[in-house]
Scaffold this active site. Structure first.
Site, short mmCIF file in Angstrom:
data_model
loop_
_atom_site.label_atom_id
_atom_site.label_comp_id
_atom_site.label_asym_id
_atom_site.label_seq_id
_atom_site.Cartn_x
_atom_site.Cartn_y
_atom_site.Cartn_z
N TYR A 218 -6.09 0.83 -9.11
CA TYR A 218 -6.83 1.00 -10.14
C TYR A 218 -6.49 2.41 -10.81
O TYR A 218 -6.12 3.31 -10.03
CB TYR A 218 -8.54 0.99 -10.03
CG TYR A 218 -8.88 1.99 -8.96
CD1 TYR A 218 -9.17 3.31 -9.41
CD2 TYR A 218 -9.36 1.70 -7.57
CE1 TYR A 218 -9.90 4.21 -8.57
CE2 TYR A 218 -9.80 2.43 -6.63
CZ TYR A 218 -10.06 3.83 -7.43
OH TYR A 218 -10.62 4.50 -6.47
N HIS B 289 -13.11 2.51 1.30
CA HIS B 289 -13.76 3.72 1.90
C HIS B 289 -14.58 3.50 2.88
O HIS B 289 -15.39 2.59 3.08
CB HIS B 289 -14.82 4.57 0.90
CG HIS B 289 -14.16 4.82 -0.43
ND1 HIS B 289 -13.59 6.16 -0.67
CD2 HIS B 289 -13.64 4.17 -1.46
CE1 HIS B 289 -13.27 6.31 -1.78
NE2 HIS B 289 -13.29 4.81 -2.32
N TYR C 238 -15.13 -0.70 -9.21
CA TYR C 238 -16.32 -0.57 -8.49
C TYR C 238 -17.32 -0.95 -9.26
O TYR C 238 -17.39 -0.89 -10.48
CB TYR C 238 -16.22 0.95 -8.12
CG TYR C 238 -15.33 1.40 -7.34
CD1 TYR C 238 -15.81 1.52 -6.00
CD2 TYR C 238 -14.27 2.00 -7.71
CE1 TYR C 238 -14.90 2.06 -5.01
CE2 TYR C 238 -13.24 2.39 -6.83
CZ TYR C 238 -13.57 2.47 -5.58
OH TYR C 238 -12.80 3.06 -4.34
N ARG D 18 -4.52 4.60 -8.05
CA ARG D 18 -4.87 4.65 -6.51
C ARG D 18 -4.22 3.52 -5.73
O ARG D 18 -4.55 2.32 -6.28
CB ARG D 18 -6.43 4.57 -6.27
CG ARG D 18 -7.22 5.90 -6.72
CD ARG D 18 -6.84 7.22 -6.10
NE ARG D 18 -6.28 7.13 -4.67
CZ ARG D 18 -7.18 7.09 -3.49
NH1 ARG D 18 -8.54 7.22 -3.71
NH2 ARG D 18 -6.64 7.42 -2.41
N HIS E 75 -7.69 0.61 -1.23
CA HIS E 75 -8.20 1.09 -0.45
C HIS E 75 -9.75 0.82 -0.03
O HIS E 75 -10.16 0.44 -1.11
CB HIS E 75 -8.05 2.79 -0.30
CG HIS E 75 -8.88 3.10 -1.59
ND1 HIS E 75 -8.28 3.30 -2.85
CD2 HIS E 75 -10.03 3.85 -1.65
CE1 HIS E 75 -9.19 3.73 -3.62
NE2 HIS E 75 -10.42 4.13 -3.02
#
Lengths: 230, 177
Positions: free
Chosen positions: A140, A155, A101, A150, A153
């Site tokens: 990640y 959000h 991120y 995870r 995905h």
């Protein structure tokens, strides 16, 4: 608009020990169900003035193309009666193709991509449809447990047409091998509700020579208070 | 009746990495730039977990439907969004609906955080609002828990209101009918 009680199992368990952060943060008391006219009749007004150029093209924020697999993500936002949720604010955020991120607290040892920040927003159209162009995010690791990774995905933050429709959720990709090992995904008890978080690969939405297409429809809470035909 | 195509989409945690994506709306409602034709009040508070530890990655949204009419020049009238700080602190400057609030919430609040798998709705009332006894919302809340929704007056136009996710003083969270 009225809001039926949510059936047991549809929402994640607020305290789900396998997802450690829920243990001290999930409320212990059940939500108090009340009548409140305003949340069911009004909402914030976010018009087109909030949108910036390229808000819906997350691959257009840098000096050149970001790394990774370019995709288009689209779908409809409707309420529990299937009626379109129109002109409604949708925000999206995600990791880059390496699973990192653009956030100061993400110190995962994967590269940042200077051409991809992973942030976007848009308004649904008159049919409740949204559409944006992005890069397929990578999985990640996170600190929850040994070998905690995870599933890939995106959000989603949705405002709906009235205040009580607010929703934050995550869209997953088909056939991810990490689903069975992810306590965030697994915190939703109802199998069908979990499956509804998985997008559908769409050849129809695929743009030849440019990007693969994924469709993800979203149903917000709420029904028209007056039954159809009365 | 519902069918497979109109069953609700479930919630998932906002995660710890929402801040950059949500910042545009934080910027749009910076208190110093607030354009309102009404009086304002400042509500400060902290958000705590079940151990009383501050939650430093929460996102707090406030909506003042009555106050929105006082803020036509705001980018999103009546809406506020702030992340919590290192000590779980947050502050919200909101338009004070006129005349007095009279049992209406000063603001509807939505709480998001990592580990909070479903956002939580709540509402804040001013403790010195003379209309509290007639509040249609407060009267639906068990008396012993009402104090969790009251902002304490700390000075002229200033109030303090904490959010507690768990414990004896757990904030009342709502599901709307």
């Amino acid at each position: 608009m009225k809001f039926d009680p949510v059936e047991p199992g549809i929402y994640p368990e607020l305290i789900y020990p396998a997802y450690k952060s829920t243990v001290k943060r999930g409320p212990q008391q059940p939500a108090l169900r009340i009548e409140a006219p305003v949340p069911t009749s009004r909402n914030i007004v976010a018009g087109p003035h909030i949108l910036l150029p390229h808000d819906t093209d997350l691959t257009a924020h840098g000096a050149s193309e970001p790394l990774g697999e370019k995709i288009v993500v689209t779908g409809r936002v409707v309420d529990e009666d299937g009626k379109p949720v129109r002109n409604s604010l949708v925000e999206v955020w995600q990791a880059n193709s390496a699973g990192r991120y653009w956030h100061s607290r993400d110190q995962h040892a994967a590269p940042l991509d200077p051409n991809f920040h992973g942030l976007g927003k848009m308004l649904t159209d008159d049919d409740g449809r949204y559409r944006f162009v992005t890069i397929k995010p990578g999985p990640y690791p996170w600190g929850n447990h040994d070998k905690a990774w995870r599933p890939a995905h995106i959000h989603f933050s949705l405002f709906g047409n009235v205040y009580a429709q607010r929703l934050v959720t995550q869209m997953y990709f088909p056939s991810d091998p990490l689903f069975d090992y992810d306590p965030i995904f697994q915190s939703v008890p109802d199998e069908a509700a979990r499956q509804r978080l998985i997008s559908r690969f769409s050849m129809e939405q695929t743009v030849g020579g440019e990007m693969l297409g994924y469709e993800f429809d979203i149903v917000l809470r709420g029904r028209n208070a007056t039954p159809m035909g009365l | 009746m519902s069918n497979a195509s109109n069953k609700i989409t479930t919630s998932q945690t906002i995660g710890p990495f929402s801040h950059e994506a949500w910042q545009w709306a934080v910027d749009a409602c910076i208190p110093g730039n607030l354009k309102t034709t009404g009086d304002t009040v400042l509500v400060t508070g902290n958000i705590y977990d079940g151990d009383g530890a501050p939650i430093n990655d929460a996102q707090i949204e406030a909506w003042t439907p009555i106050g929105a009419a006082l803020e036509p020049e705001q980018m999103i009238p009546g809406f506020r969004r702030v992340p919590s700080g290192a000590d779980g602190e947050f502050s919200l400057r909101v338009s004070l609906p006129q005349p007095a609030v009279r049992g209406e919430p000063l603001m509807y609040v939505t709480v998001f955080a990592r580990g909070l798998v479903l956002h939580q709705f709540t509402a804040v009332f001013l403790e010195d609002d003379a209309g509290l006894a007639e509040s249609t919302i407060l009267n639906q809340v068990p008396e012993a828990r009402r104090a969790t929704l009251l902002a304490r007056r700390t000075g002229e136009g200033q109030y303090h209101w904490d959010i507690r996710m768990q414990g004896e003083a757990e904030t009342v969270f709502f599901d709307y009918a």
